[in-house]
Design a protein around this motif. Structure first.
Motif, PDB file in Angstrom:
ATOM      1  N   CYS A 137      49.104 -34.063  56.430  1.00  0.00           N
ATOM      2  CA  CYS A 137      50.326 -34.618  57.144  1.00  0.00           C
ATOM      3  C   CYS A 137      51.481 -34.391  56.499  1.00  0.00           C
ATOM      4  O   CYS A 137      52.681 -34.038  57.067  1.00  0.00           O
ATOM      5  N   GLN A 138      51.431 -34.036  55.032  1.00  0.00           N
ATOM      6  CA  GLN A 138      52.638 -33.467  54.411  1.00  0.00           C
ATOM      7  C   GLN A 138      53.010 -32.187  54.617  1.00  0.00           C
ATOM      8  O   GLN A 138      54.159 -31.702  54.908  1.00  0.00           O
ATOM      9  N   ARG A 139      52.000 -31.415  54.942  1.00  0.00           N
ATOM     10  CA  ARG A 139      52.297 -29.927  55.290  1.00  0.00           C
ATOM     11  C   ARG A 139      52.847 -29.837  56.687  1.00  0.00           C
ATOM     12  O   ARG A 139      53.713 -29.131  56.855  1.00  0.00           O
ATOM     13  N   ILE A 140      52.175 -30.776  57.533  1.00  0.00           N
ATOM     14  CA  ILE A 140      53.141 -30.738  58.953  1.00  0.00           C
ATOM     15  C   ILE A 140      54.485 -31.178  58.715  1.00  0.00           C
ATOM     16  O   ILE A 140      55.367 -30.359  59.412  1.00  0.00           O
ATOM     17  N   ASP A 141      54.745 -32.014  57.932  1.00  0.00           N
ATOM     18  CA  ASP A 141      56.194 -32.581  57.731  1.00  0.00           C
ATOM     19  C   ASP A 141      57.065 -31.283  57.084  1.00  0.00           C
ATOM     20  O   ASP A 141      58.195 -31.029  57.421  1.00  0.00           O
ATOM     21  N   GLU A 142      56.392 -30.641  56.231  1.00  0.00           N
ATOM     22  CA  GLU A 142      56.994 -29.207  55.682  1.00  0.00           C
ATOM     23  C   GLU A 142      57.335 -28.170  56.799  1.00  0.00           C
ATOM     24  O   GLU A 142      58.373 -27.692  56.822  1.00  0.00           O
ATOM     25  N   ILE A 143      56.373 -27.921  57.392  1.00  0.00           N
ATOM     26  CA  ILE A 143      56.567 -26.801  58.374  1.00  0.00           C
ATOM     27  C   ILE A 143      57.419 -27.077  59.437  1.00  0.00           C
ATOM     28  O   ILE A 143      58.096 -26.300  60.035  1.00  0.00           O
ATOM     29  N   ALA A 144      57.313 -28.646  59.845  1.00  0.00           N
ATOM     30  CA  ALA A 144      58.230 -28.897  61.298  1.00  0.00           C
ATOM     31  C   ALA A 144      59.463 -29.261  60.910  1.00  0.00           C
ATOM     32  O   ALA A 144      60.371 -29.108  61.918  1.00  0.00           O
ATOM     33  N   SER A 145      59.922 -29.326  59.635  1.00  0.00           N
ATOM     34  CA  SER A 145      61.410 -29.526  59.558  1.00  0.00           C
ATOM     35  C   SER A 145      62.166 -28.120  59.916  1.00  0.00           C
ATOM     36  O   SER A 145      61.666 -26.967  59.658  1.00  0.00           O
ATOM     37  N   GLY A 146      63.353 -28.332  60.560  1.00  0.00           N
ATOM     38  CA  GLY A 146      64.050 -27.350  60.737  1.00  0.00           C
ATOM     39  C   GLY A 146      64.870 -26.688  59.758  1.00  0.00           C
ATOM     40  O   GLY A 146      65.288 -25.472  60.206  1.00  0.00           O
ATOM     41  N   GLN A 147      65.163 -27.243  58.510  1.00  0.00           N
ATOM     42  CA  GLN A 147      66.001 -26.338  57.785  1.00  0.00           C
ATOM     43  C   GLN A 147      64.921 -25.699  56.557  1.00  0.00           C
ATOM     44  O   GLN A 147      64.184 -26.516  56.019  1.00  0.00           O
ATOM     45  N   ILE A 148      65.007 -24.613  56.410  1.00  0.00           N
ATOM     46  CA  ILE A 148      64.074 -23.783  55.539  1.00  0.00           C
ATOM     47  C   ILE A 148      64.046 -24.278  54.160  1.00  0.00           C
ATOM     48  O   ILE A 148      63.174 -24.369  53.540  1.00  0.00           O
ATOM     49  N   GLN A 180      56.472 -13.332  49.104  1.00  0.00           N
ATOM     50  CA  GLN A 180      55.686 -13.290  50.683  1.00  0.00           C
ATOM     51  C   GLN A 180      54.985 -14.857  50.670  1.00  0.00           C
ATOM     52  O   GLN A 180      54.931 -15.046  51.822  1.00  0.00           O
ATOM     53  N   GLU A 181      54.409 -15.239  49.730  1.00  0.00           N
ATOM     54  CA  GLU A 181      53.536 -16.398  49.995  1.00  0.00           C
ATOM     55  C   GLU A 181      54.615 -17.593  50.115  1.00  0.00           C
ATOM     56  O   GLU A 181      54.075 -18.474  51.081  1.00  0.00           O
ATOM     57  N   LEU A 182      55.536 -17.680  49.288  1.00  0.00           N
ATOM     58  CA  LEU A 182      56.770 -18.619  49.637  1.00  0.00           C
ATOM     59  C   LEU A 182      57.046 -18.794  51.001  1.00  0.00           C
ATOM     60  O   LEU A 182      57.006 -19.851  51.819  1.00  0.00           O
ATOM     61  N   ALA A 183      57.261 -17.362  51.467  1.00  0.00           N
ATOM     62  CA  ALA A 183      57.842 -17.295  53.048  1.00  0.00           C
ATOM     63  C   ALA A 183      56.521 -17.910  53.849  1.00  0.00           C
ATOM     64  O   ALA A 183      56.810 -18.492  55.013  1.00  0.00           O
ATOM     65  N   GLY A 184      55.364 -17.530  53.569  1.00  0.00           N
ATOM     66  CA  GLY A 184      54.290 -17.802  54.538  1.00  0.00           C
ATOM     67  C   GLY A 184      53.743 -19.484  54.429  1.00  0.00           C
ATOM     68  O   GLY A 184      53.570 -20.063  55.371  1.00  0.00           O
ATOM     69  N   LEU A 185      54.188 -19.974  53.278  1.00  0.00           N
ATOM     70  CA  LEU A 185      54.164 -21.372  53.352  1.00  0.00           C
ATOM     71  C   LEU A 185      55.094 -22.312  53.944  1.00  0.00           C
ATOM     72  O   LEU A 185      54.857 -23.224  54.373  1.00  0.00           O
ATOM     73  N   CYS A 186      56.383 -21.681  54.070  1.00  0.00           N
ATOM     74  CA  CYS A 186      57.514 -22.244  54.819  1.00  0.00           C
ATOM     75  C   CYS A 186      57.867 -21.864  56.201  1.00  0.00           C
ATOM     76  O   CYS A 186      58.792 -22.207  56.687  1.00  0.00           O
ATOM     77  N   GLY A 187      56.963 -20.605  56.586  1.00  0.00           N
ATOM     78  CA  GLY A 187      57.306 -20.153  58.012  1.00  0.00           C
ATOM     79  C   GLY A 187      58.645 -19.643  58.130  1.00  0.00           C
ATOM     80  O   GLY A 187      59.275 -19.931  59.055  1.00  0.00           O
ATOM     81  N   THR A 188      58.895 -18.781  56.877  1.00  0.00           N
ATOM     82  CA  THR A 188      60.056 -17.937  57.026  1.00  0.00           C
ATOM     83  C   THR A 188      60.177 -16.457  56.745  1.00  0.00           C
ATOM     84  O   THR A 188      58.882 -16.028  56.417  1.00  0.00           O
TER      85      THR A 188
END
Length: 300
Positions: A137-148, A180-188
């Protein structure tokens, strides 16, 4: 580590009898993996329960163009993706070792038979198999946020909660993550991850170290990671903006926009119109043609 030792030290199997340990030893497999080695691939049949004894792993989806999105991180002492094994389905992602890892694998049939022979193990098994549900659920909140930057702040706060340790000057996250891993975790993009981590370092919030990260200013991450309009932590948000402003040149477009944003917080959230006007004027002084600040001054 030998297989017999691994079974003896894994918490889930500690209460199992010597006879059961001997039976499991004949069926289980202990694997040593290096960084980037696959534990399994997407769409592989989920036939074995996997216990991560040491090291860290990531669950990854890869797009057609090769872009990697990290669904979750897995730390030692956990069972990985047990739901797919319970359902006798296929894995929906790749599982990849992030460093030197040891995994214990036990075929689905053998573990389920163990539960039939020892029903008392069912509750501990369910706890181990479903412990990541709240974390997802926390991961969904992380990824769903509009602000990187908010996604990154939430990620770092979650890692602090899961594996953080006290350290001189702050709290340490003992996990090395590439940009690259941080980018992959944050969807950026990698470039955005680099820029944000540099900004965090400039502000004195997070320092990148060879073996992880030192979080110097947790409150700044908390303020950035919150839904401000729900939490109403306007003073925290102002402090974050002021720190960011101190890293910019006064006439930079980003600085002008930030001065106007601070003015809006004073006007709309803190009901301090005089302070708001001061910040709007600073923005106009830096850029006399900046429309939003001119409009705000006219309104005030």
């Amino acid at each position: 580590m030998k297989l017999t030792q691994a079974l003896a030290e894994e918490p889930f199997f500690k209460e199992v009898s010597a006879a059961e340990h001997e039976r499991l030893t004949r069926r289980a497999e202990l694997r040593a993996l290096h960084r980037t080695h696959l534990i399994w691939s997407e769409d592989d049949p989920a036939k074995v329960f996997t216990f991560l004894l040491s090291g860290n792993a990531k669950l990854v989806r890869r797009s057609a163009d090769g872009r990697e999105t990290i669904l979750d991180l897995c730390f030692s002492g956990r069972m990985i993706c047990a739901g797919a094994v319970c359902a006798d389905s296929r894995h929906c992602c790749h599982a990849v070792a992030m460093n030197e890892c040891q995994v214990l694998e036990l075929p689905r049939r053998d573990l389920l038979q163990l539960l039939q022979r020892h029903p008392a193990l069912t509750v501990p098994f369910l706890c181990a198999a479903t412990c990541r549900a709240a974390g997802l659920c926390q991961r969904i909140d992380e990824i769903a946020s509009g602000q990187i930057d908010r996604r990154l702040a939430l990620l770092l706060l979650r890692l602090l909660g899961e594996i953080g340790t006290p350290a001189d000057g702050g709290e340490r996250i003992p996990l090395a993550l590439s940009r690259q891993e941080l980018a992959g975790l944050c969807g950026t993009t990698v470039e955005t991850a680099i820029r944000l981590m540099r900004k965090f370092q400039r502000q004195g919030t997070v320092i990148t170290e060879p073996d992880g990260f030192l979080v110097v200013d947790r409150p700044a991450l908390v303020a950035l990671g919150r839904h401000y309009h729900q939490a109403g932590c306007w003073e925290d948000l102002l402090e974050v903006h002021r720190r960011e402003l101190s890293t910019l040149e006064p006439d930079e477009p980003a600085a002008v926009a930030l001065q106007h944003k601070i003015g809006e917080l004073y006007e709309r959230q803190l009901d301090r119109p005089d302070d708001a006007v001061d910040w709007y004027r600073q923005a106009v002084d830096a850029d006399p043609r900046y429309g939003p600040a001119l409009g705000s001054l006219e309104r005030c």
